[in-house]
Design a protein around this motif. Structure first.
Motif, PDB file in Angstrom:
ATOM      1  N   ASP A  11       0.830  -1.205   0.000  1.00  0.00           N
ATOM      2  CA  ASP A  11       0.000   0.000   0.000  1.00  0.00           C
ATOM      3  C   ASP A  11       0.864   1.254   0.000  1.00  0.00           C
ATOM      4  N   TRP A  12       2.044   1.160   0.599  1.00  0.00           N
ATOM      5  CA  TRP A  12       2.983   2.277   0.639  1.00  0.00           C
ATOM      6  C   TRP A  12       4.388   1.738   0.851  1.00  0.00           C
ATOM      7  N   LEU A  13       5.366   2.540   0.462  1.00  0.00           N
ATOM      8  CA  LEU A  13       6.769   2.232   0.707  1.00  0.00           C
ATOM      9  C   LEU A  13       7.398   3.428   1.401  1.00  0.00           C
ATOM     10  N   MET A  14       8.339   3.169   2.302  1.00  0.00           N
ATOM     11  CA  MET A  14       9.064   4.280   2.917  1.00  0.00           C
ATOM     12  C   MET A  14      10.432   4.403   2.275  1.00  0.00           C
ATOM     13  N   ALA A  15      10.719   5.603   1.803  1.00  0.00           N
ATOM     14  CA  ALA A  15      12.019   5.903   1.215  1.00  0.00           C
ATOM     15  C   ALA A  15      12.988   6.324   2.320  1.00  0.00           C
ATOM     16  N   ASP A  16      14.146   6.807   1.920  1.00  0.00           N
ATOM     17  CA  ASP A  16      15.167   7.189   2.900  1.00  0.00           C
ATOM     18  C   ASP A  16      15.059   8.669   3.256  1.00  0.00           C
ATOM     19  N   GLY A  17      16.098   9.184   3.893  1.00  0.00           N
ATOM     20  CA  GLY A  17      16.136  10.584   4.280  1.00  0.00           C
ATOM     21  C   GLY A  17      17.172  11.341   3.474  1.00  0.00           C
ATOM     22  N   ALA A  47      28.418   2.995   5.752  1.00  0.00           N
ATOM     23  CA  ALA A  47      27.745   3.339   7.007  1.00  0.00           C
ATOM     24  C   ALA A  47      26.520   4.216   6.761  1.00  0.00           C
ATOM     25  N   LEU A  48      26.532   4.953   5.664  1.00  0.00           N
ATOM     26  CA  LEU A  48      25.410   5.835   5.334  1.00  0.00           C
ATOM     27  C   LEU A  48      24.145   5.040   5.012  1.00  0.00           C
ATOM     28  N   TYR A  49      24.246   4.111   4.090  1.00  0.00           N
ATOM     29  CA  TYR A  49      23.075   3.384   3.599  1.00  0.00           C
ATOM     30  C   TYR A  49      22.346   2.601   4.695  1.00  0.00           C
ATOM     31  N   PRO A  50      23.047   1.885   5.589  1.00  0.00           N
ATOM     32  CA  PRO A  50      22.337   1.125   6.630  1.00  0.00           C
ATOM     33  C   PRO A  50      21.538   2.004   7.589  1.00  0.00           C
ATOM     34  N   GLY A  51      21.909   3.276   7.706  1.00  0.00           N
ATOM     35  CA  GLY A  51      21.147   4.167   8.577  1.00  0.00           C
ATOM     36  C   GLY A  51      19.686   4.199   8.189  1.00  0.00           C
ATOM     37  N   ALA A  52      19.423   4.247   6.884  1.00  0.00           N
ATOM     38  CA  ALA A  52      18.043   4.251   6.397  1.00  0.00           C
ATOM     39  C   ALA A  52      17.420   2.859   6.523  1.00  0.00           C
ATOM     40  N   VAL A  53      18.172   1.834   6.136  1.00  0.00           N
ATOM     41  CA  VAL A  53      17.638   0.468   6.164  1.00  0.00           C
ATOM     42  C   VAL A  53      17.260   0.062   7.582  1.00  0.00           C
ATOM     43  N   GLU A  54      18.133   0.318   8.529  1.00  0.00           N
ATOM     44  CA  GLU A  54      17.874  -0.073   9.915  1.00  0.00           C
ATOM     45  C   GLU A  54      16.742   0.733  10.540  1.00  0.00           C
ATOM     46  N   ALA A  55      16.476   1.922   9.997  1.00  0.00           N
ATOM     47  CA  ALA A  55      15.372   2.748  10.486  1.00  0.00           C
ATOM     48  C   ALA A  55      14.041   2.345   9.870  1.00  0.00           C
ATOM     49  N   GLY A  56      14.070   1.432   8.889  1.00  0.00           N
ATOM     50  CA  GLY A  56      12.831   0.934   8.312  1.00  0.00           C
ATOM     51  C   GLY A  56      12.552   1.311   6.882  1.00  0.00           C
ATOM     52  N   SER A  57      13.491   1.964   6.208  1.00  0.00           N
ATOM     53  CA  SER A  57      13.263   2.354   4.819  1.00  0.00           C
ATOM     54  C   SER A  57      13.201   1.133   3.912  1.00  0.00           C
ATOM     55  N   ASP A  58      12.293   1.172   2.959  1.00  0.00           N
ATOM     56  CA  ASP A  58      12.172   0.111   1.965  1.00  0.00           C
ATOM     57  C   ASP A  58      13.076   0.350   0.768  1.00  0.00           C
ATOM     58  N   ALA A  98      22.439  -7.592   1.946  1.00  0.00           N
ATOM     59  CA  ALA A  98      22.683  -8.124   3.288  1.00  0.00           C
ATOM     60  C   ALA A  98      21.586  -7.734   4.275  1.00  0.00           C
ATOM     61  N   ALA A  99      20.536  -7.067   3.789  1.00  0.00           N
ATOM     62  CA  ALA A  99      19.523  -6.510   4.688  1.00  0.00           C
ATOM     63  C   ALA A  99      18.617  -7.559   5.322  1.00  0.00           C
ATOM     64  N   GLY A 100      18.469  -8.710   4.666  1.00  0.00           N
ATOM     65  CA  GLY A 100      17.599  -9.738   5.212  1.00  0.00           C
ATOM     66  C   GLY A 100      16.137  -9.528   4.902  1.00  0.00           C
ATOM     67  N   ARG A 101      15.814  -8.539   4.115  1.00  0.00           N
ATOM     68  CA  ARG A 101      14.454  -8.257   3.660  1.00  0.00           C
ATOM     69  C   ARG A 101      14.560  -7.492   2.350  1.00  0.00           C
ATOM     70  N   PRO A 102      13.482  -7.394   1.590  1.00  0.00           N
ATOM     71  CA  PRO A 102      13.564  -6.659   0.325  1.00  0.00           C
ATOM     72  C   PRO A 102      13.869  -5.169   0.535  1.00  0.00           C
ATOM     73  N   VAL A 103      14.914  -4.691  -0.096  1.00  0.00           N
ATOM     74  CA  VAL A 103      15.291  -3.279  -0.060  1.00  0.00           C
ATOM     75  C   VAL A 103      15.706  -2.865  -1.468  1.00  0.00           C
ATOM     76  N   VAL A 272       4.896   6.567  -2.018  1.00  0.00           N
ATOM     77  CA  VAL A 272       6.294   6.444  -1.610  1.00  0.00           C
ATOM     78  C   VAL A 272       6.613   7.668  -0.766  1.00  0.00           C
ATOM     79  N   ILE A 273       6.972   7.458   0.492  1.00  0.00           N
ATOM     80  CA  ILE A 273       7.100   8.556   1.449  1.00  0.00           C
ATOM     81  C   ILE A 273       8.469   8.507   2.098  1.00  0.00           C
ATOM     82  N   GLY A 274       9.175   9.609   2.056  1.00  0.00           N
ATOM     83  CA  GLY A 274      10.487   9.698   2.666  1.00  0.00           C
ATOM     84  C   GLY A 274      10.783  11.120   3.079  1.00  0.00           C
TER      85      GLY A 274
END
Length: 342
Positions: A11-17, A47-58, A98-103, A272-274
Motif C-alpha cells: 500500500d505504501w513504501l518508505m524511502a530514505d532521508g 555506514a550511510l546506507y544502513p542508517g536508512a535500512v535499519e530505520a525501516g526504509s524500503d 545483506a539486509a535480510g528483507r527486500p530493499v 512512496v514517502i520519505g
C-alpha cells in the motif's frame, strides 16, 4: 528488488532521508564533493546506507546525486561520472543484499547544474548524453531503479527520460517546488502531471522532493493526486526549515513532526514517502513507526496540514488556476509495465 513489483505488492513504501545532511554529520565539509567519497571513503558510504535500512526504509538513494560530468568537472573529476556512479550503486548493492528483507537500491540522478536551451547553453542532446553516462554507471553497479530528483526545468526532466530509455531502466522522477508551489523554472504540479503524461518514456512514479517545507510539499502532493491519481506519487519533504546556528545549518523539524508529515502524506495520496534535507535515521524511525501503526485517514484539508506542520509559505500554489486548463493532446504511449496506484 523489482521496484514495480514492490509497489504493486504494498500500500505504501518508505524511502530514505537526506544524503547530504548525514554525510555532513560524518565530516563532509562544505564545498567537498560527496561523490568522491564513493572512492576515497567507501566505509563512510557503507555506514550511510544502513542508517536508512535499519530505520525501516524500503529503499534508499545512492550517493550519486552530483555524479555527472557537468557537476564533477567543478572538482576536476568530470571524466569520472560513470566510475563514481557505478561505485555508488555497488556499495548500495552490498547493503541491500545483506539486509535480510527486500530493499530497493535507487540510483540517484540529480540535475546537471546547467541551464538548458533556449535560455542557457546546454543542448538537449548534450543533456541526454550526460544523464545517460550516469544512468549507465548506476545500472552496471546494480541499481534496481533510477531516481531523478530535485529537477526544476521540464526540458531537463524530458532529457533524463530519453536517456533512461536508452539504458533500458525504469525510473522515478521528482521535481522541487519551492516558490508559491512552483519550481525555480515556474513549473506547477499540474504542469508536471501534463509533462509526465506526454513523455514517450514516462516514470513509474513521480512527485516532489525538497522545497520549502513538508507543509508546502503536501499541498503540491494534493495537486498531483487531484490531477493524476493513476500512478504512484512520491513525497520526500525536508525536515523543517534550515537555520544557521553556531556556523552550521540545522533543520528544526523534529522526528515527531516528520511522523505526522508521513501519515498526512499517505492520506494526501502519496505511495512512496520519505524525507529530504535534514532527515536523519532518527526521523525515519518515527516515520516508519507512524506509518506502521496509525490508520490512514481521509484526504487532509489544507487547514489540517498547516495546523499539524506549519503555515504555508504562500497563499496559492497555482493549482487553482492551472488545474482548470485544457490538457494538451497526449503524444506518447505508456509502457504496459507501469504500475497503477493501489
Amino acid at each position: 528488488m523489482d521496484f514495480i513489483e514492490f509497489l504493486n505488492e504494498r500500500d505504501w513504501l518508505m524511502a530514505d532521508g537526506a544524503t547530504g545532511t548525514n554525510l555532513f554529520n560524518m565530516g563532509l565539509e562544505s564545498g567537498d564533493c560527496p561523490e568522491l567519497w564513493n572512492d576515497t571513503k567507501p566505509d563512510n558510504i557503507r555506514a550511510l546506507y544502513p542508517g536508512a535500512v535499519e530505520a525501516g526504509s524500503d529503499l534508499f538513494l545512492t550517493n550519486s546525486f552530483g555524479a555527472n560530468r557537468s557537476r564533477l568537472k567543478l572538482h576536476d573529476a568530470g571524466d569520472r561520472a560513470y566510475e563514481l556512479s557505478k561505485r555508488s550503486a555497488e556499495l548500495g548493492r552490498e547493503i541491500a543484499d545483506a539486509a535480510g528483507r527486500p530493499v530497493v537500491v535507487a540510483g540517484s540522478v540529480g540535475p546537471t547544474g546547467e541551464i538548458m536551451e533556449p535560455v542557457g547553453a546546454l543542448s538537449h542532446a548534450e543533456a541526454v548524453d550526460i544523464f545517460e553516462e550516469t544512468a549507465r554507471g548506476l545500472k552496471d553497479g546494480g541499481a534496481d531503479i533510477l531516481w531523478l530528483e530535485t529537477i526544476s526545468a521540464p526540458e531537463e526532466y524530458s532529457a533524463a527520460a530519453e536517456a533512461f530509455a536508452s539504458v533500458e531502466m525504469p525510473w522515478v522522477g521528482t521535481m522541487t517546488f519551492d516558490t508559491a508551489g512552483r519550481t525555480m523554472m515556474g513549473v506547477t504540479s499540474p504542469e508536471l502531471v501534463d509533462l509526465v503524461k506526454n513523455l514517450d518514456n514516462p516514470p513509474v512514479a513521480f512527485g516532489a522532493n525538497c522545497g520549502v517545507g513538508a507543509y508546502d510539499l503536501l499541498r503540491t502532493v494534493l495537486g498531483f493526486h487531484q490531477a493524476y491519481p493513476e500512478i504512484p506519487i512520491v513525497a520526500k519533504g525536508n525536515a523543517g526549515i534550515p537555520k544557521y546556528i553556531d556556523g552550521e545549518i540545522h533543520y528544526d523539524g523534529t522526528p515527531e513532526l516528520m511522523a505526522e508529515y508521513a501519515v498526512l502524506a499517505r492520506a494526501a495520496g502519496a505511495k512512496v514517502i520519505g524525507g529530504c534535507c535534514g532527515t536523519t535515521p532518527a526521523h525515519l524511525e518515527k516515520m516508519r513507526e507512524a506509518l506502521d501503526t496509525q490508520e490512514i485517514g481521509a484526504r487532509p484539508s489544507l487547514k489540517a496540514i498547516s495546523t499539524a506542520l506549519g503555515a504555508f509559505s504562500s497563499e496559492s500554489d497555482g493549482t487553482d488556476v492551472e488545474v482548470a486548463r485544457p490538457k494538451r493532446e497526449r503524444r506518447g504511449r505508456r509502457k504496459s509495465a507501469t504500475p497503477t496506484a493501489a
